[in-house]
Design a protein around this motif. Structure first.
Motif, PDB file in Angstrom:
ATOM      1  N   PHE A 329       0.822  -1.204   0.000  1.00 53.67           N
ATOM      2  CA  PHE A 329       0.000   0.000   0.000  1.00 53.67           C
ATOM      3  C   PHE A 329       0.857   1.255   0.000  1.00 53.67           C
ATOM      4  O   PHE A 329       2.034   1.226   0.395  1.00 53.67           O
ATOM      5  N   SER A 330       0.255   2.355  -0.425  1.00 46.66           N
ATOM      6  CA  SER A 330       0.941   3.652  -0.406  1.00 46.66           C
ATOM      7  C   SER A 330       0.826   4.310   0.966  1.00 46.66           C
ATOM      8  O   SER A 330       1.807   4.819   1.506  1.00 46.66           O
ATOM      9  N   THR A 331      -0.376   4.333   1.528  1.00 46.48           N
ATOM     10  CA  THR A 331      -0.590   5.035   2.800  1.00 46.48           C
ATOM     11  C   THR A 331      -1.194   4.147   3.888  1.00 46.48           C
ATOM     12  O   THR A 331      -0.946   4.372   5.063  1.00 46.48           O
ATOM     13  N   TRP A 332      -1.997   3.154   3.501  1.00 50.40           N
ATOM     14  CA  TRP A 332      -2.579   2.273   4.517  1.00 50.40           C
ATOM     15  C   TRP A 332      -1.475   1.463   5.195  1.00 50.40           C
ATOM     16  O   TRP A 332      -0.489   1.071   4.551  1.00 50.40           O
ATOM     17  N   GLU A 333      -1.671   1.198   6.471  1.00 49.19           N
ATOM     18  CA  GLU A 333      -0.663   0.460   7.238  1.00 49.19           C
ATOM     19  C   GLU A 333      -1.054  -1.016   7.321  1.00 49.19           C
ATOM     20  O   GLU A 333      -2.108  -1.371   7.811  1.00 49.19           O
ATOM     21  N   LYS A 334      -0.183  -1.862   6.836  1.00 46.93           N
ATOM     22  CA  LYS A 334      -0.402  -3.301   6.917  1.00 46.93           C
ATOM     23  C   LYS A 334       0.397  -3.852   8.103  1.00 46.93           C
ATOM     24  O   LYS A 334       1.606  -3.647   8.201  1.00 46.93           O
ATOM     25  N   ILE A 335      -0.286  -4.531   9.012  1.00 46.10           N
ATOM     26  CA  ILE A 335       0.396  -5.154  10.150  1.00 46.10           C
ATOM     27  C   ILE A 335       0.741  -6.585   9.778  1.00 46.10           C
ATOM     28  O   ILE A 335      -0.127  -7.377   9.431  1.00 46.10           O
ATOM     29  N   SER A 336       2.016  -6.924   9.834  1.00 44.76           N
ATOM     30  CA  SER A 336       2.434  -8.280   9.498  1.00 44.76           C
ATOM     31  C   SER A 336       1.997  -9.251  10.586  1.00 44.76           C
ATOM     32  O   SER A 336       2.137  -8.976  11.773  1.00 44.76           O
ATOM     33  N   SER A 337       1.458 -10.383  10.173  1.00 42.13           N
ATOM     34  CA  SER A 337       1.007 -11.394  11.118  1.00 42.13           C
ATOM     35  C   SER A 337       1.235 -12.770  10.515  1.00 42.13           C
ATOM     36  O   SER A 337       1.075 -12.964   9.303  1.00 42.13           O
ATOM     37  N   CYS A 338       1.597 -13.730  11.369  1.00 39.07           N
ATOM     38  CA  CYS A 338       1.774 -15.109  10.919  1.00 39.07           C
ATOM     39  C   CYS A 338       0.475 -15.892  11.040  1.00 39.07           C
ATOM     40  O   CYS A 338       0.452 -17.108  10.875  1.00 39.07           O
ATOM     41  N   THR A 339      -0.631 -15.189  11.332  1.00 37.81           N
ATOM     42  CA  THR A 339      -1.933 -15.825  11.520  1.00 37.81           C
ATOM     43  C   THR A 339      -2.883 -15.411  10.393  1.00 37.81           C
ATOM     44  O   THR A 339      -2.553 -14.533   9.592  1.00 37.81           O
ATOM     45  N   PRO A 340      -4.088 -15.991  10.340  1.00 37.57           N
ATOM     46  CA  PRO A 340      -5.053 -15.596   9.296  1.00 37.57           C
ATOM     47  C   PRO A 340      -5.616 -14.196   9.494  1.00 37.57           C
ATOM     48  O   PRO A 340      -6.355 -13.718   8.624  1.00 37.57           O
ATOM     49  N   ILE A 341      -5.297 -13.537  10.613  1.00 36.10           N
ATOM     50  CA  ILE A 341      -5.800 -12.187  10.875  1.00 36.10           C
ATOM     51  C   ILE A 341      -4.807 -11.187  10.296  1.00 36.10           C
ATOM     52  O   ILE A 341      -3.648 -11.104  10.742  1.00 36.10           O
ATOM     53  N   GLN A 342      -5.237 -10.398   9.308  1.00 37.45           N
ATOM     54  CA  GLN A 342      -4.347  -9.465   8.624  1.00 37.45           C
ATOM     55  C   GLN A 342      -4.999  -8.078   8.576  1.00 37.45           C
ATOM     56  O   GLN A 342      -5.740  -7.745   7.656  1.00 37.45           O
ATOM     57  N   PRO A 343      -4.751  -7.244   9.612  1.00 37.32           N
ATOM     58  CA  PRO A 343      -5.408  -5.941   9.675  1.00 37.32           C
ATOM     59  C   PRO A 343      -4.776  -4.893   8.760  1.00 37.32           C
ATOM     60  O   PRO A 343      -3.568  -4.894   8.524  1.00 37.32           O
ATOM     61  N   LEU A 344      -5.632  -3.990   8.275  1.00 36.94           N
ATOM     62  CA  LEU A 344      -5.186  -2.813   7.530  1.00 36.94           C
ATOM     63  C   LEU A 344      -5.642  -1.587   8.310  1.00 36.94           C
ATOM     64  O   LEU A 344      -6.841  -1.353   8.462  1.00 36.94           O
ATOM     65  N   ILE A 345      -4.696  -0.805   8.799  1.00 34.10           N
ATOM     66  CA  ILE A 345      -5.023   0.354   9.631  1.00 34.10           C
ATOM     67  C   ILE A 345      -5.249   1.561   8.722  1.00 34.10           C
ATOM     68  O   ILE A 345      -4.355   1.974   7.988  1.00 34.10           O
ATOM     69  N   LEU A 346      -6.460   2.128   8.800  1.00 34.57           N
ATOM     70  CA  LEU A 346      -6.788   3.304   7.990  1.00 34.57           C
ATOM     71  C   LEU A 346      -6.855   4.572   8.832  1.00 34.57           C
ATOM     72  O   LEU A 346      -6.786   5.671   8.304  1.00 34.57           O
ATOM     73  N   GLY A 347      -7.042   4.419  10.136  1.00 32.24           N
ATOM     74  CA  GLY A 347      -7.024   5.575  11.026  1.00 32.24           C
ATOM     75  C   GLY A 347      -8.395   6.028  11.484  1.00 32.24           C
ATOM     76  O   GLY A 347      -8.854   5.661  12.553  1.00 32.24           O
ATOM     77  N   SER A 348      -9.074   6.826  10.656  1.00 33.65           N
ATOM     78  CA  SER A 348     -10.344   7.425  11.078  1.00 33.65           C
ATOM     79  C   SER A 348     -11.512   6.478  10.843  1.00 33.65           C
ATOM     80  O   SER A 348     -11.449   5.581   9.989  1.00 33.65           O
ATOM     81  N   ASN A 349     -12.587   6.714  11.580  1.00 38.48           N
ATOM     82  CA  ASN A 349     -13.810   5.942  11.377  1.00 38.48           C
ATOM     83  C   ASN A 349     -14.346   6.139   9.958  1.00 38.48           C
ATOM     84  O   ASN A 349     -14.789   5.192   9.309  1.00 38.48           O
ATOM     85  N   ALA A 350     -14.295   7.382   9.483  1.00 35.58           N
ATOM     86  CA  ALA A 350     -14.827   7.704   8.159  1.00 35.58           C
ATOM     87  C   ALA A 350     -14.073   6.945   7.068  1.00 35.58           C
ATOM     88  O   ALA A 350     -14.683   6.405   6.134  1.00 35.58           O
ATOM     89  N   SER A 351     -12.741   6.899   7.173  1.00 41.45           N
ATOM     90  CA  SER A 351     -11.935   6.201   6.155  1.00 41.45           C
ATOM     91  C   SER A 351     -12.237   4.713   6.138  1.00 41.45           C
ATOM     92  O   SER A 351     -12.379   4.098   5.072  1.00 41.45           O
ATOM     93  N   ALA A 352     -12.334   4.121   7.329  1.00 40.78           N
ATOM     94  CA  ALA A 352     -12.605   2.688   7.408  1.00 40.78           C
ATOM     95  C   ALA A 352     -13.989   2.355   6.860  1.00 40.78           C
ATOM     96  O   ALA A 352     -14.171   1.370   6.130  1.00 40.78           O
ATOM     97  N   LEU A 353     -14.987   3.191   7.187  1.00 43.15           N
ATOM     98  CA  LEU A 353     -16.336   2.962   6.690  1.00 43.15           C
ATOM     99  C   LEU A 353     -16.413   3.124   5.175  1.00 43.15           C
ATOM    100  O   LEU A 353     -17.103   2.363   4.481  1.00 43.15           O
ATOM    101  N   LEU A 354     -15.703   4.111   4.648  1.00 42.32           N
ATOM    102  CA  LEU A 354     -15.709   4.330   3.207  1.00 42.32           C
ATOM    103  C   LEU A 354     -15.074   3.142   2.484  1.00 42.32           C
ATOM    104  O   LEU A 354     -15.615   2.642   1.489  1.00 42.32           O
ATOM    105  N   ALA A 355     -13.935   2.675   2.988  1.00 41.09           N
ATOM    106  CA  ALA A 355     -13.272   1.536   2.351  1.00 41.09           C
ATOM    107  C   ALA A 355     -14.165   0.300   2.398  1.00 41.09           C
ATOM    108  O   ALA A 355     -14.263  -0.447   1.414  1.00 41.09           O
ATOM    109  N   ALA A 356     -14.837   0.074   3.533  1.00 39.79           N
ATOM    110  CA  ALA A 356     -15.735  -1.069   3.648  1.00 39.79           C
ATOM    111  C   ALA A 356     -16.900  -0.952   2.663  1.00 39.79           C
ATOM    112  O   ALA A 356     -17.333  -1.951   2.069  1.00 39.79           O
ATOM    113  N   LYS A 357     -17.396   0.283   2.485  1.00 40.64           N
ATOM    114  CA  LYS A 357     -18.492   0.511   1.533  1.00 40.64           C
ATOM    115  C   LYS A 357     -18.048   0.231   0.098  1.00 40.64           C
ATOM    116  O   LYS A 357     -18.770  -0.398  -0.695  1.00 40.64           O
TER     117      LYS A 357
END
Length: 413
Positions: A329-357
């Motif tokens: 990614f250019s700006t989103w933060e990818k947290i490395s994990s050795c598990t099936p859980i792979q979060p992408l940190i977007l920061g604000s509630n609005a950004s996360a909701l927009l991406a989900a939409k």
């Protein structure tokens, strides 16, 4: 005749509080599915590609487990009829508990297991009953800051019931924690941690925490909800992966995630489990889970331990490797994990909701995760993989996510 609706104090408070959550973009909404748990799932009549379930091994719709559930209903009926200590403890429960104990025996001496309807009840039972081992005010509980809500609530209840002292610690930096426990004069100490942290996907430093527990005479409670079935050569969880053996460990595993069915269990050295049977109020006063569920779980344990389970874990780890190597990614933060859980940190509630939409528009189901589930300012997409996902499906998701990030950047949304 129409009836007027009054707006009394509590009703108005509820309406105002819900409106406030909505304004902060924190109001949660239910979505209804009408198909089995699979990578492709019907949501309100639309087929979406789901990368959000905890069905890590893809067992939730396994035909052999479904058959075992049906056979369990034919053998034992639909309900258990009472709590375990009255008349609800069925031979299927007994067999399942013995099987679960056998899986953890290489890591916990004289292991005994207790089966629960949910992980929430298992955690509350373990923490509140263990806190009662010592007289009032003589227990200290040390809790990792990012622990699951069920652990947090169990600790709060234990503290209210027994006046236990509670200290939070950062699992990524243990020195402050060590200084606290080193100076603690209370006769009983309990260290409580997730095995896999559910929102970041990172592992707790179990070996180091066990060293601390041994040095300062503490118990170590590990909630391995997201590790059981996934971690370790045979999927037995984080204790197997870290090659740990100790009678100080209270192990909690969930059976509705990688195991694909429902429920949870506590496994510990025999005297601790016997104490929970005597003093664990949620266990004592809850109707036992239907024995048909236990019958289905026996088949699930068989599959997890088999060559098929090994192959499913191997495929799951291939998906994790592809994600780590190809998801940039250019700006989103990818947290490395050795598990099936792979979060992408977007920061604000609005950004996360927009991406989900935008993901929903593209045919994907990955909900936005917002406070209080995660800290303020760290709203995210919590991407999870299943062994039922194909490599092509994962690569298509990667391309879609990268396209959405570019779109948001270009529009400055």
């Amino acid at each position: 005749m129409s009836k007027a609706i009054s707006t009394f104090g509590a009703l108005k408070l509820a309406q105002d509080q819900i409106a406030d959550l909505d304004q902060q973009l924190l109001k949660r909404k239910l979505r209804t599915t009408s198909s089995a748990c699979n990578p492709n799932i019907l949501v309100s009549g639309r087929e979406l590609k789901a990368f959000c379930s905890n069905d890590y091994l893809g067992l939730a719709n396994h035909p052999e487990i479904a058959k075992a559930l049906t056979e369990g209903v034919e053998k034992y009926g639909v309900g258990s009829g009472a709590s375990h200590l009255i008349s609800g403890h069925n031979i299927a429960h007994e067999q399942l508990e013995k099987k679960l104990a056998s899986l953890q025996t290489p890591y916990i001496p004289q292991a005994q297991a207790l089966f629960f309807s949910t992980g929430y009840l298992a955690n509350i039972t373990a923490i509140t009953s263990l806190a009662r081992l010592a007289p009032q005010g003589n227990t200290s509980i040390y809790s990792a800051k990012l622990n699951h809500a069920s652990l947090i609530d169990g600790i709060r209840l234990a503290s209210a019931q027994t006046n236990a002292a509670v200290t939070l610690f950062d699992h990524t930096e243990l020195q402050t924690f060590i200084e606290s426990i080193k100076n603690d004069q209370r006769p009983q100490k309990i260290i409580v941690t997730d095995g896999v942290f559910s929102m970041d996907g990172d592992l707790a430093p179990i070996k180091k925490l066990l060293e601390i527990a041994e040095q300062y005479d503490a118990l170590l409670l590990v909630d391995d909800a997201h590790g059981f079935g996934v971690l370790g050569k045979q999927g037995h969880g984080i204790l197997q992966q870290e090659n740990i053996y100790s009678d100080r460990i209270i192990y909690v595993g969930t059976l509705g995630k990688a195991a694909g069915v429902s429920g949870a269990f506590i496994c510990a050295h025999n005297p601790f489990v016997e104490w929970m049977i005597q003093k664990g109020r949620p266990y004592i006063y809850s109707t036992a889970t239907p024995p048909a569920i236990a019958n289905a779980l026996l088949k699930s344990m068989e599959i997890i331990d088999s060559d098929e389970g090994k192959q499913r874990r191997a495929h799951l780890h291939r998906l994790i490797d592809i994600w780590q190597k190809e998801m940039h990614f250019s700006t989103w933060e990818k947290i490395s994990s050795c598990t099936p859980i792979q979060p992408l940190i977007l920061g604000s509630n609005a950004s996360a909701l927009l991406a989900a939409k935008l993901l929903d528009d593209a045919g994907y189901w990955i909900p936005a995760i917002r406070p209080p589930t995660v800290p303020i300012g760290s709203s995210r997409l919590r991407v999870t993989f299943s062994a039922s996902h194909s490599e092509d499906e994962l690569r298509a998701l990667i391309q879609t996510l990268q396209s959405i990030e570019r779109h948001i950047l270009e529009k400055k949304l």
